[in-house]
Design a protein around this motif. Structure first.
Motif, PDB file in Angstrom:
ATOM      1  N   GLU A 179      36.758  46.567  45.424  1.00 15.37           N
ATOM      2  CA  GLU A 179      35.893  45.840  44.495  1.00 15.37           C
ATOM      3  C   GLU A 179      35.042  46.800  43.667  1.00 15.37           C
ATOM      4  O   GLU A 179      34.899  46.641  42.445  1.00 15.37           O
ATOM      5  CB  GLU A 179      34.998  44.876  45.274  1.00 15.37           C
ATOM      6  CG  GLU A 179      34.144  44.009  44.372  1.00 15.37           C
ATOM      7  CD  GLU A 179      33.411  42.922  45.149  1.00 15.37           C
ATOM      8  OE1 GLU A 179      32.476  42.329  44.574  1.00 15.37           O
ATOM      9  OE2 GLU A 179      33.766  42.676  46.317  1.00 15.37           O
ATOM     10  N   ARG A 180      34.485  47.842  44.312  1.00 12.98           N
ATOM     11  CA  ARG A 180      33.637  48.781  43.576  1.00 12.98           C
ATOM     12  C   ARG A 180      34.448  49.556  42.536  1.00 12.98           C
ATOM     13  O   ARG A 180      34.011  49.747  41.395  1.00 12.98           O
ATOM     14  CB  ARG A 180      32.966  49.748  44.548  1.00 12.98           C
ATOM     15  CG  ARG A 180      31.958  50.675  43.875  1.00 12.98           C
ATOM     16  CD  ARG A 180      31.278  51.572  44.887  1.00 12.98           C
ATOM     17  NE  ARG A 180      30.611  50.813  45.934  1.00 12.98           N
ATOM     18  CZ  ARG A 180      29.924  51.374  46.935  1.00 12.98           C
ATOM     19  NH1 ARG A 180      29.831  52.697  47.018  1.00 12.98           N
ATOM     20  NH2 ARG A 180      29.345  50.624  47.854  1.00 12.98           N
ATOM     21  N   GLU A 224      43.096  39.594  44.547  1.00 19.10           N
ATOM     22  CA  GLU A 224      42.881  38.638  43.465  1.00 19.10           C
ATOM     23  C   GLU A 224      41.383  38.419  43.229  1.00 19.10           C
ATOM     24  O   GLU A 224      40.925  38.349  42.077  1.00 19.10           O
ATOM     25  CB  GLU A 224      43.573  37.326  43.796  1.00 19.10           C
ATOM     26  CG  GLU A 224      43.532  36.312  42.674  1.00 19.10           C
ATOM     27  CD  GLU A 224      44.389  35.088  42.975  1.00 19.10           C
ATOM     28  OE1 GLU A 224      44.795  34.409  42.023  1.00 19.10           O
ATOM     29  OE2 GLU A 224      44.644  34.837  44.178  1.00 19.10           O
ATOM     30  N   ALA A 225      40.619  38.339  44.307  1.00 20.17           N
ATOM     31  CA  ALA A 225      39.183  38.123  44.179  1.00 20.17           C
ATOM     32  C   ALA A 225      38.511  39.308  43.499  1.00 20.17           C
ATOM     33  O   ALA A 225      37.627  39.137  42.639  1.00 20.17           O
ATOM     34  CB  ALA A 225      38.558  37.881  45.550  1.00 20.17           C
ATOM     35  N   ALA A 226      38.916  40.540  43.862  1.00 21.52           N
ATOM     36  CA  ALA A 226      38.320  41.725  43.246  1.00 21.52           C
ATOM     37  C   ALA A 226      38.605  41.769  41.750  1.00 21.52           C
ATOM     38  O   ALA A 226      37.718  42.101  40.942  1.00 21.52           O
ATOM     39  CB  ALA A 226      38.867  42.985  43.922  1.00 21.52           C
ATOM     40  N   LEU A 227      39.813  41.402  41.362  1.00 24.51           N
ATOM     41  CA  LEU A 227      40.155  41.390  39.938  1.00 24.51           C
ATOM     42  C   LEU A 227      39.379  40.305  39.188  1.00 24.51           C
ATOM     43  O   LEU A 227      38.880  40.521  38.080  1.00 24.51           O
ATOM     44  CB  LEU A 227      41.659  41.173  39.771  1.00 24.51           C
ATOM     45  CG  LEU A 227      42.561  42.335  40.222  1.00 24.51           C
ATOM     46  CD1 LEU A 227      44.008  41.887  40.311  1.00 24.51           C
ATOM     47  CD2 LEU A 227      42.419  43.509  39.262  1.00 24.51           C
ATOM     48  N   ARG A 228      39.290  39.152  39.816  1.00 23.18           N
ATOM     49  CA  ARG A 228      38.598  38.032  39.166  1.00 23.18           C
ATOM     50  C   ARG A 228      37.106  38.327  39.013  1.00 23.18           C
ATOM     51  O   ARG A 228      36.509  38.085  37.952  1.00 23.18           O
ATOM     52  CB  ARG A 228      38.804  36.760  39.990  1.00 23.18           C
ATOM     53  CG  ARG A 228      38.174  35.517  39.361  1.00 23.18           C
ATOM     54  CD  ARG A 228      38.470  34.281  40.182  1.00 23.18           C
ATOM     55  NE  ARG A 228      37.940  34.373  41.530  1.00 23.18           N
ATOM     56  CZ  ARG A 228      38.688  34.530  42.633  1.00 23.18           C
ATOM     57  NH1 ARG A 228      40.003  34.599  42.532  1.00 23.18           N
ATOM     58  NH2 ARG A 228      38.124  34.605  43.820  1.00 23.18           N
ATOM     59  N   LEU A 255      38.552  43.397  35.747  1.00 26.69           N
ATOM     60  CA  LEU A 255      39.510  44.466  35.437  1.00 26.69           C
ATOM     61  C   LEU A 255      40.864  43.850  35.093  1.00 26.69           C
ATOM     62  O   LEU A 255      41.379  43.040  35.861  1.00 26.69           O
ATOM     63  CB  LEU A 255      39.666  45.409  36.635  1.00 26.69           C
ATOM     64  CG  LEU A 255      40.699  46.539  36.459  1.00 26.69           C
ATOM     65  CD1 LEU A 255      40.188  47.564  35.450  1.00 26.69           C
ATOM     66  CD2 LEU A 255      41.001  47.205  37.799  1.00 26.69           C
ATOM     67  N   PRO A 256      41.473  44.203  33.950  1.00 26.80           N
ATOM     68  CA  PRO A 256      42.811  43.689  33.637  1.00 26.80           C
ATOM     69  C   PRO A 256      43.799  44.031  34.754  1.00 26.80           C
ATOM     70  O   PRO A 256      43.837  45.162  35.245  1.00 26.80           O
ATOM     71  CB  PRO A 256      43.166  44.409  32.329  1.00 26.80           C
ATOM     72  CG  PRO A 256      41.844  44.713  31.702  1.00 26.80           C
ATOM     73  CD  PRO A 256      40.918  45.011  32.838  1.00 26.80           C
TER      74      PRO A 256
END
Length: 608
Positions: free
Chosen positions: A427-428, A465-469, A473-474
């Motif tokens: 996530e970071r 998916e959660a980290a991208l959302r 980040l594309p």
């Protein structure tokens, strides 16, 4: 002039020829078709399509003075390689000249072609022996050079070969050339795979292979994993440097003969071998193997120290630790005198205490937010531009000391802390990479490592998916890196998980490519976008010919498959230039920068 069949409908025959070629390509242009099987099927289809009585594949010998028949098909009776078919003929001057100049050698009336038969007694005798009256021969060319010929031959009534027949025959020559090229590439890939797995001097498996075997044996699903043992055999080096090769080869041969059916044997260091007995072994059985090994190597003329380690003494299943414990035991044996055997004992628990201390430090660092993410840049070797960066974990001690992940990652993995740590790193890093500047419409890719423990988590896909959302980040800019170890336990399950990750739009990289025993196989079975060439193959560039050959082979695989390749551990300008010359253009290593905090990364590479 007689014809074998009515071929007035040239368009229909051309379509039939094309259909036959398309079907033939599907049958023979794949890895499961051997070269001999390809030759057989090509001859069979050519004979059926052209309605030729005989079709044979002939290859030039190295002197280019003789042709040898390596496969013959007789349409009557559907016979492959009948007795006496593997003939060898001297190459005549007239036939050789036509072979080099023409797309096909077409002869409807061989008896009337005196220029051909009079100049070539061997050919004339061959034609007379088999009653051949007409022929349509297609040269086989590889890289522009004639290497053989496909002979389409008619017996009995003379045969007029149509333009469509001649075009089809020429294509058959090309098909034989392609089959030979596929076989050559297959042999090169097999050689690459062999080099991955074996020590070139003794032809034994290497340490990487033994680690994979030990890892598989230590899996929790193996109920007998605690009965796994490792035996380390350390030979004393000779007094004269470079004189040990014959001794090592003889020692390997003795050990292979004695234990090849009962254990996996590997050369693990310059003067050391290791044995991993198959299945469960009792301590007395392991001791017996160790003592027999000691006797065998003493007979080979060199002092030897033997160490034994048992999986039952491990705090957590670890192939690396098991082999290391056996090696430490051999070192203790050596310190006690020559030709001795030692068993790794309970003193290893001191190491366990250190692991517990590291785990405590990790938990405290998590609670106090002292885990940092640094980034090592990935550079384009052609123009020095910034292409991406790998996120790397660091632990900041309370006194300000910075510890690299290699100091604590094993503990994080075995304790399960790697799962929450990995989730936080992902996530970071995604949030940081989102703001990296784009150039020419392209922003750098972020590469994040996934450990084997993370890969096993049911929540992995939803975590990604959660980290991208949450970070924005594309998806196409995130690449998840896995080592072969993470994929080894369940290849089918790994393929399913990787497929779900790919469905999110992220990319997948195989890290440390070449260090495992089946890396090439994963490229075929799993949805992988990028391979990261292990630093061990870069270290020897540009001087090591084996490393150069392996890198060149990987570059060739990349070109043919579209896989992206990143070279790791590039430390010198010479290595970078060698990689570029061999066809590898993405790289990371100390030549460009070590892992950096994001601010320093942007200061160095983020400016316009």
């Amino acid at each position: 002039m007689l014809q074998a069949t009515d071929r007035n409908e040239s368009g229909a025959w051309a379509r039939r020829h094309n259909q036959a070629l398309v079907a033939l390509a599907r049958e023979v242009w794949h890895d499961r078709c051997s070269l001999q099987a390809a030759y057989a099927r090509i001859c069979e289809i050519a004979a059926s399509t052209l309605e030729a009585d005989r079709v044979g594949v002939w290859l030039l010998d190295p002197t280019r003075s003789r042709l040898a028949c390596i496969h013959l098909y007789l349409r009557a009776g559907a016979q492959h390689d009948p007795p006496g078919s593997h003939e060898v003929l001297a190459l005549g001057s007239e036939y050789g000249a036509r072979l080099g100049e023409l797309r096909v050698i077409e002869a409807a009336d061989l008896a009337g072609d005196r220029a051909l038969t009079a100049a070539d007694p061997a050919l004339a005798g061959y034609l007379q022996r088999h009653g051949i009256v007409s022929m349509l021969d297609a040269p086989v060319r590889c890289e522009g050079e004639v290497v053989g010929v496909v002979c389409h031959e008619q017996v009995g009534a003379q045969r007029c070969w149509s333009v469509e027949d001649q075009a089809f025959a020429a294509s058959i020559g090309d098909y034989v050339a392609m089959a030979a090229e596929i076989d050559r590439r297959r042999e090169a890939e097999d050689r690459l795979r062999y080099l991955e797995l074996h020590d070139p001097l003794t032809e034994l498996p290497n340490r990487h292979h033994l680690l994979e075997v030990a890892h598989a044996a230590l899996r929790p699903l193996h109920s007998g994993s605690r009965g796994v043992a490792a035996i380390h055999l350390q030979l004393e080096p000779g007094a004269v440097v470079g004189n040990d090769a014959p001794l090592l080869v003889e020692a390997a041969a003795r050990l292979r003969l004695a234990f090849g059916d009962a254990a996996t044997l590997a050369r693990v260091r310059e003067h050391a071998f290791a044995l991993l007995p198959h299945g469960q072994v009792l301590e007395t059985q392991a001791l017996d193997i160790a003592e027999r090994s000691l006797d065998l190597l003493q007979d080979a003329g060199r002092a030897v120290s033997v160490g034994i380690a048992f999986a039952g003494d491990l705090a957590a299943p670890s192939a690396e630790t098991l082999l290391r414990n056996a090696e430490l035991a051999s070192q203790r044996a050596r310190s006690g005198g020559q030709n001795r055997c030692e068993v790794f004992d309970a003193e290893h628990h001191r190491g366990l205490l250190r692991r517990l201390e590291t785990e405590r430090a990790l938990r405290e660092a998590m609670a106090e937010d002292r885990l940092e993410v640094w980034y090592q840049p990935e550079i384009d070797l052609r123009d020095g531009s910034w292409l991406g960066a790998e996120a790397l974990l660091r632990l900041r001690e309370r006194d300000g000391t910075l510890r690299a992940a290699q100091d604590f990652i094993d503990v994080a993995e075995s304790s399960g802390l790697i799962v929450p740590i990995g989730r936080a790193v992902l996530e970071r890093a995604c949030g940081t990479a989102r703001d990296w500047p784009a150039r020419a419409g392209r922003a750098p890719v972020l590469r994040v490592n996934l450990s084997a423990r993370q890969f096993e988590q049911p929540s992995l896909v939803s975590d990604v998916e959660a980290a991208l959302r949450e970070t924005g980040l594309p998806r196409a800019r995130l690449c998840l890196e896995l080592t072969e170890t993470a994929l080894l336990a369940d290849a089918e399950g790994a393929a399913r998980i990787l497929g779900r990750l790919r469905a999110l739009g992220v990319r997948i990289a195989l890290d440390d490519f070449g260090t495992g025993w089946s890396s090439l196989g994963y490229l075929r079975r799993l949805p992988i976008d990028t391979i990261k060439l292990d630093r061990s193959f870069v270290a020897g560039l540009p001087d090591d010919r084996y490393d150069s050959a392996i890198v060149e082979g990987v570059a060739g695989i990349s070109r043919r498959t579209g896989l992206e390749v990143v070279a790791e551990g590039v430390e010198t300008q010479a290595q970078g230039e060698a990689l570029r010359a061999l066809g590898i253009f993405r790289a990371q290593g100390f030549l460009f920068a070590p892992a950096l905090p994001n601010e320093e990364l942007l200061a160095r590479y983020g400016a316009g």
